[in-house]
Structures are given as C-alpha cells and as structure tokens.
Scaffold this active site. Structure first.
Site, short mmCIF file in Angstrom:
data_model
loop_
_atom_site.label_atom_id
_atom_site.label_comp_id
_atom_site.label_asym_id
_atom_site.label_seq_id
_atom_site.Cartn_x
_atom_site.Cartn_y
_atom_site.Cartn_z
N GLY A 13 4.87 -4.18 -5.84
CA GLY A 13 4.56 -2.97 -5.09
C GLY A 13 5.75 -2.56 -4.22
O GLY A 13 5.57 -2.02 -3.12
N ALA A 14 6.96 -2.83 -4.72
CA ALA A 14 8.18 -2.65 -3.91
C ALA A 14 8.69 -1.21 -3.93
O ALA A 14 9.74 -0.92 -3.35
CB ALA A 14 9.26 -3.60 -4.39
N ASP A 63 2.55 -3.04 -14.24
CA ASP A 63 1.34 -3.25 -13.45
C ASP A 63 1.17 -4.76 -13.28
O ASP A 63 1.30 -5.50 -14.27
CB ASP A 63 0.15 -2.67 -14.24
CG ASP A 63 -1.10 -2.55 -13.40
OD1 ASP A 63 -1.42 -3.50 -12.69
OD2 ASP A 63 -1.75 -1.48 -13.48
N VAL A 64 0.87 -5.23 -12.07
CA VAL A 64 0.70 -6.68 -11.89
C VAL A 64 -0.50 -7.21 -12.68
O VAL A 64 -0.63 -8.42 -12.86
CB VAL A 64 0.57 -7.08 -10.40
CG1 VAL A 64 1.89 -6.88 -9.67
CG2 VAL A 64 -0.56 -6.36 -9.70
N ASN A 90 2.56 -8.22 -2.95
CA ASN A 90 2.22 -7.11 -2.05
C ASN A 90 1.46 -5.99 -2.75
O ASN A 90 0.70 -5.26 -2.10
CB ASN A 90 3.52 -6.56 -1.43
CG ASN A 90 3.34 -5.21 -0.79
OD1 ASN A 90 2.84 -5.10 0.33
ND2 ASN A 90 3.70 -4.14 -1.51
N TYR A 160 -12.78 -5.02 -2.20
CA TYR A 160 -11.43 -5.21 -1.64
C TYR A 160 -11.42 -6.37 -0.65
O TYR A 160 -10.55 -7.25 -0.71
CB TYR A 160 -11.01 -3.90 -0.97
CG TYR A 160 -9.67 -3.91 -0.28
CD1 TYR A 160 -8.48 -3.88 -1.01
CD2 TYR A 160 -9.58 -3.91 1.12
CE1 TYR A 160 -7.25 -3.87 -0.36
CE2 TYR A 160 -8.36 -3.89 1.76
CZ TYR A 160 -7.20 -3.86 1.02
OH TYR A 160 -5.98 -3.83 1.67
N ALA A 163 -11.70 -9.57 -2.62
CA ALA A 163 -10.46 -9.91 -3.33
C ALA A 163 -9.40 -10.42 -2.36
O ALA A 163 -8.70 -11.40 -2.64
CB ALA A 163 -9.94 -8.69 -4.09
N LYS A 164 -9.29 -9.77 -1.20
CA LYS A 164 -8.28 -10.19 -0.22
C LYS A 164 -8.65 -11.55 0.38
O LYS A 164 -7.77 -12.36 0.68
CB LYS A 164 -8.14 -9.13 0.87
CG LYS A 164 -7.51 -7.81 0.40
CD LYS A 164 -6.10 -7.99 -0.13
CE LYS A 164 -5.32 -6.69 -0.21
NZ LYS A 164 -4.00 -6.86 -0.83
N1 LIG Z 1 -1.58 0.08 4.71
C1 LIG Z 1 -2.43 -0.71 5.34
O1 LIG Z 1 -2.95 -0.36 6.42
C2 LIG Z 1 -2.79 -2.06 4.79
C3 LIG Z 1 -3.57 -2.92 5.58
C4 LIG Z 1 -3.88 -4.18 5.11
C5 LIG Z 1 -3.41 -4.59 3.87
N2 LIG Z 1 -2.68 -3.75 3.11
C6 LIG Z 1 -2.19 -4.25 1.82
O2 LIG Z 1 -0.77 -4.23 1.86
C7 LIG Z 1 -0.24 -3.95 0.56
C8 LIG Z 1 0.69 -2.76 0.60
O3 LIG Z 1 0.02 -1.68 1.20
P1 LIG Z 1 0.68 -0.24 1.34
O4 LIG Z 1 -0.11 0.48 2.35
O5 LIG Z 1 2.18 -0.37 1.53
O6 LIG Z 1 0.36 0.33 -0.13
P2 LIG Z 1 0.83 1.69 -0.84
O7 LIG Z 1 -0.33 2.18 -1.64
O8 LIG Z 1 1.43 2.61 0.16
O9 LIG Z 1 1.98 1.22 -1.82
C9 LIG Z 1 1.71 0.28 -2.81
C10 LIG Z 1 2.85 0.22 -3.79
O10 LIG Z 1 2.43 -0.69 -4.81
C11 LIG Z 1 2.46 -0.08 -6.09
N3 LIG Z 1 1.34 -0.62 -6.84
C12 LIG Z 1 0.01 -0.42 -6.59
N4 LIG Z 1 -0.73 -1.08 -7.49
C13 LIG Z 1 0.14 -1.70 -8.32
C14 LIG Z 1 -0.02 -2.53 -9.45
N5 LIG Z 1 -1.24 -2.83 -9.93
N6 LIG Z 1 1.07 -3.02 -10.07
C15 LIG Z 1 2.31 -2.71 -9.63
N7 LIG Z 1 2.53 -1.91 -8.56
C16 LIG Z 1 1.45 -1.41 -7.92
C17 LIG Z 1 2.38 1.42 -5.83
O11 LIG Z 1 2.98 2.16 -6.87
C18 LIG Z 1 3.11 1.56 -4.50
O12 LIG Z 1 4.50 1.73 -4.69
C19 LIG Z 1 -1.47 -3.77 -0.34
O13 LIG Z 1 -1.76 -4.99 -0.97
C20 LIG Z 1 -2.57 -3.40 0.64
O14 LIG Z 1 -3.84 -3.75 0.15
C21 LIG Z 1 -2.36 -2.49 3.54
#
Ligand SMILES: NC(=O)c1ccc[n+]([C@@H]2O[C@H](COP(=O)([O-])OP(=O)(O)OC[C@H]3O[C@@H](n4cnc5c(N)ncnc54)[C@H](O)[C@@H]3O)[C@@H](O)[C@H]2O)c1
Length: 249
Positions: A13-14, A63-64, A90, A160, A163-164
């Site tokens: 997810g980088a 996709d992961v 991530n 969610y 899973a987390k």
């Molecule tokens: N933003 C928040 O408030 C928050 C809070 C708690 C946890 N998280 C977790 O942190 C992580 C990152 O969150 P974020 O807000 O930066 O997410 P985001 O949606 O802004 O970005 C996620 C990135 O991951 C990529 N991605 C998504 N699913 C994918 C997959 N199956 N395979 C490959 N790439 C994939 C997307 O294309 C995107 O570039 C996630 O796991 C999310 O659940 C986020």
C-alpha cells in the site's frame, strides 16, 4: 552512514498516504524499497520519489490478495537486492473501499471475504513470502498496520475490526515462532490519521492531544520498530490518546 543503508524494505500500500510516507522514510534513511500497491500510477510515482533520494526502488504492482504475484515479486526482489530485511504490511481498508459500509447484520458474504482477505490474509501472504529470506539471514522485522478498531471497535466495520484484531493475534503467534531467527514481529494500531491531508467523516474525535494523526506519526513508529531489536509480539497504539478513558476535568 545512514540508519538503514544496505537494507531492503518492502512496504505494501506504498502508493499513497501512510504507506507512501513509510516507504519514503525508509528511503530517506538509506534503504532500498519494494513499493507494493495495486494502483500502478501511485506505485510508479512513489518509486520515482524514492529513486530521487539516491536509493533503489522496485515497484510491485499487485493486490496483496494475489498470493502468487506477491511470491513472484518477492523472488524478484531477493534476486535484485539479495534479501529483504523489513516488511510493512500496510495495505488495507474497510468495506468503505467497496462503498459497502453497513451494519453487520446486513453485510454480504463477499464483503466479509474482501475485508478479511485484504487486511488479514494479504498480510499473511506477504509475511510467508519474505520469511525464508529473513530466516536465512537470521534478521528481520515484520511490522503490521492494524487499527484502534481492533482494540475498541468501530461502528459499521465489524469485519474490519475482526480482521485487524486477527493481525494482532498473528503477530503474537508468529513472534513466538520466529524469535529464534532474530526476527521481530509487531503491530501498530493507528487512530484517526489524515488522508491526503484531510480527515474522513467518521473521524470525529481526535485524541487527547487535540489533533488528528499524520502519516508521519505512523512512519516514525515504524522506523522505531524497524530499528530496535527487543520488542516483539506487541501492538503499539499510536492514536494521540484517543482510546484512553473519558476525561474528567
Ligand atoms: N487512515 C486512518 O485513519 C487509519 C486508521 C487506522 C488504520 N489504518 C490502516 O492503515 C493502513 C493505511 O491506511 P491509509 O489511510 O493510508 O489508506 P489509503 O486508502 O489512503 O491508502 C492505501 C494504499 O494501499 C493501496 N491498497 C489498498 N488495498 C490494496 C491491496 N489489496 N493490495 C495492494 N495495495 C492496496 C491503495 O491503492 C493505496 O495506495 C490501512 O491498512 C488502514 O486500514 C488507517
């Protein structure tokens, strides 16, 4: 010499937000980075920004959930860089990614599969793919981005939260198995973190320190876990105090 010079980090997810910040943080500290994201444009952009920092980047556009492709990219990365030292799981998100947030009683089976496969099974695929390289060199850090949803729940996101929370269970059990190879496995549970500089609608309460988190807050915690050698099987909550008890002023 930079902190992670000669090291290799794989970040899923980088392409955007937190994952991008984490990938750039490794690169700024000298590591080469495998940039995994299913969004090709975003992965390419992150990889370009990493190369501009003077280290190497390998975009892994997949996709992961695609176990075969993850293993193929990891093989390619090990051939190119010789090893993988850090994995940051991530990539993830809720059923909001499908536009299907709903009360649990109404959730479709395909949505449950999507959320569990993306957040939990995807992290398992990536960990299984990198472990042989880490075990061979007797060094590695696997850092999993969970969520405070795992510790305090989140409305309309039962799948969610489950899973987390599953990621945290995985962290503890895997940490026991691989400790003898000098591999640490931990989780980070972010609170409300801004995306593209903005808060999502459901992020109404910001935390005791009165601001929402930034991707850098999470990247800093990741670097700490990557650097240290004696914390394993832990879940570090990075939420500005959001999950503390009610305050009585
Ligand atoms: N933003 C928040 O408030 C928050 C809070 C708690 C946890 N998280 C977790 O942190 C992580 C990152 O969150 P974020 O807000 O930066 O997410 P985001 O949606 O802004 O970005 C996620 C990135 O991951 C990529 N991605 C998504 N699913 C994918 C997959 N199956 N395979 C490959 N790439 C994939 C997307 O294309 C995107 O570039 C996630 O796991 C999310 O659940 C986020």
């Amino acid at each position: 010499m930079k902190l992670f010079e000669g090291r290799t980090a794989m970040v899923t997810g980088a392409g955007k937000n937190m994952g991008k910040e984490i990938a750039l943080a490794f690169a700024k500290n000298g590591a080469n980075v495998i940039v995994c994201d299913y969004n090709e444009e975003a992965a390419t952009q992150t990889a370009e920004e990493i190369r501009a920092l003077g280290v190497e980047a390998l975009p892994a556009v997949c996709d992961v959930r695609d176990r075969e492709k993850i293993f193929t990219y990891v093989d390619e990365a090990v051939t190119k860089f010789g090893k993988i030292d850090y994995l940051v799981n991530n990539a993830g998100g809720s059923s909001g990614l499908l536009g299907k947030l709903t009360r649990f009683v109404d959730a479709e089976e395909s949505t449950l599969d999507f959320v569990i496969d993306t957040n939990l099974k995807g992290a398992m695929h990536c960990a299984q793919a990198v472990l042989p390289s880490m075990i061979a060199q007797k060094y590695g850090k696997i850092i999993n981005i969970s969520s405070i949803a795992a510790v305090c729940g989140l409305y309309d996101r039962v799948d969610y939260a489950a899973a987390k929370a599953g990621m945290i269970g995985m962290v503890k059990a895997l940490a026991m198995e691989v400790g003898k190879y000098n591999i640490c496995v931990n989780a980070i549970s972010p609170g409300a973190i801004a995306r593209n500089g903005k808060m999502s609608d459901h992020m109404t309460y910001l935390g005791e320190n009165g601001r929402c988190g930034t991707p850098k807050d999470i990247a800093d915690a990741v670097l700490f876990l990557a650097y240290q050698d004696y914390i394993t099987g832990e879940n570090i909550v990075v939420d500005g105090g959001r999950t503390l008890g009610t305050s009585h002023r």
